[in-house]
Design an enzyme around this catalytic site. Structure first.
Site, mmCIF file in Angstrom:
data_model
loop_
_atom_site.group_PDB
_atom_site.id
_atom_site.type_symbol
_atom_site.label_atom_id
_atom_site.label_comp_id
_atom_site.label_asym_id
_atom_site.label_seq_id
_atom_site.Cartn_x
_atom_site.Cartn_y
_atom_site.Cartn_z
ATOM 1 N N SER A 140 -4.347 1.420 -8.116
ATOM 2 C CA SER A 140 -5.285 0.357 -8.456
ATOM 3 C C SER A 140 -6.543 0.568 -7.634
ATOM 4 C CB SER A 140 -4.672 -1.008 -8.116
ATOM 5 O OG SER A 140 -5.645 -2.042 -8.150
ATOM 6 N N TYR A 153 -1.095 -7.291 -1.901
ATOM 7 C CA TYR A 153 -1.203 -6.328 -3.002
ATOM 8 C C TYR A 153 -2.051 -5.129 -2.583
ATOM 9 C CZ TYR A 153 -2.161 -4.573 -7.731
ATOM 10 O OH TYR A 153 -2.285 -3.790 -8.854
#
Length: 255
Positions: A140, A153
């Site tokens: 990501s 995250y």
């Protein structure tokens, strides 16, 4: 480009929805026999049926990537595979570091990092045996920059990025490529909804005013393109964002 016979099998983790399902569809269309893994048996079996009904080869296998014994058992069925797409993962919560839930952090680390480690370790011999293997790590942009409320995250995705980068260094000289694809804002049915515990209003705010976030199909197209490059071409890192997103913290919204 059609895959060589020795490397026609592509394993996709987290294939029950979103980017994983879209990637499985596109790799199947590119000529791979796809092996769909996820915890939700009904979802991957339905996708396998969809693909086989249209003339593709697909198999569903229920798998929790954080269960190492189950992963090893799954991997034992393969002598060679051509592609592994480490897609299983996700985000939980958006609390600041000061009040973040350690259980959420632990779960994100287990699914995004340890899950990727488990499957990659278990299938690396089969990838190498193919003579033309490819490991894809779907990280990501969170693995390349921080943002408020994303600590857990972001930490997990940074670790996943480092896993891919280190593996590439360690196996250079073997017939296995390591590709990292790092998407920015992607609107799928479940990502934000899962992150916010099913709160539809909070999930919708993530994309509010953004004319065209990326779709699962956009990311799948990117993955498939990278995988189908000639064997000597390695796409080390491919960052893909919607035009409206300049960084994790800079998004144009038409509100």
């Amino acid at each position: 480009m059609s895959p060589a016979a020795a490397s026609r099998i592509a394993v996709v983790t987290g294939a029950s929805s979103g980017i994983g399902a879209a990637t499985a569809r596109q790799l199947a269309a590119a000529g791979y026999r796809v092996v769909l893994t996820a915890r939700r048996k009904d979802r991957i079996e339905a996708l396998a049926e969809e693909l086989t009904a249209t003339g593709h080869q697909a198999t569903a296998y229920t798998l929790d990537v954080t269960d190492r014994a189950a992963v090893d058992e799954f991997a034992s069925a393969f002598k060679t595979i051509g592609v592994l797409v480490n897609n299983a993962g996700g985000a939980l919560g958006a609390d600041p570091v000061a009040t973040g839930d350690p259980n959420d952090w632990r779960q994100m680390y287990e699914t995004n990092v340890i899950g990727t480690l488990n499957v990659t370790q278990a299938l690396l011999p089969a990838l190498t045996a193919s003579g033309d293997g490819t490991v894809v790590v779907l990280s990501s942009t969170a693995g390349h920059g921080t943002y408020e409320g994303g600590g857990g995250y972001v930490a997990a995705k940074h670790a996943e990025h480092v896993l891919a980068e280190t593996l590439r260094l360690e196996i250079v000289g073997t017939p296995v490529r390591v590709i990292e694809v790092a998407p920015g804002m992607v609107r799928t049915d479940e990502f934000a909804l899962t992150r916010f515990g099913g709160d539809e209003e909070k999930a919708a705010k993530v994309y509010a005013g953004v004319a065209q976030p990326l779709t699962a199909e956009d990311v799948a197209d990117t993955i498939t393109w990278a995988v189908t490059r000639p064997s000597h071409v390695n796409i080390d890192l491919l960052v893909v964002r919607p035009r409206a997103q300049a960084s994790n913290a800079k998004v144009h919204r038409e509100l």
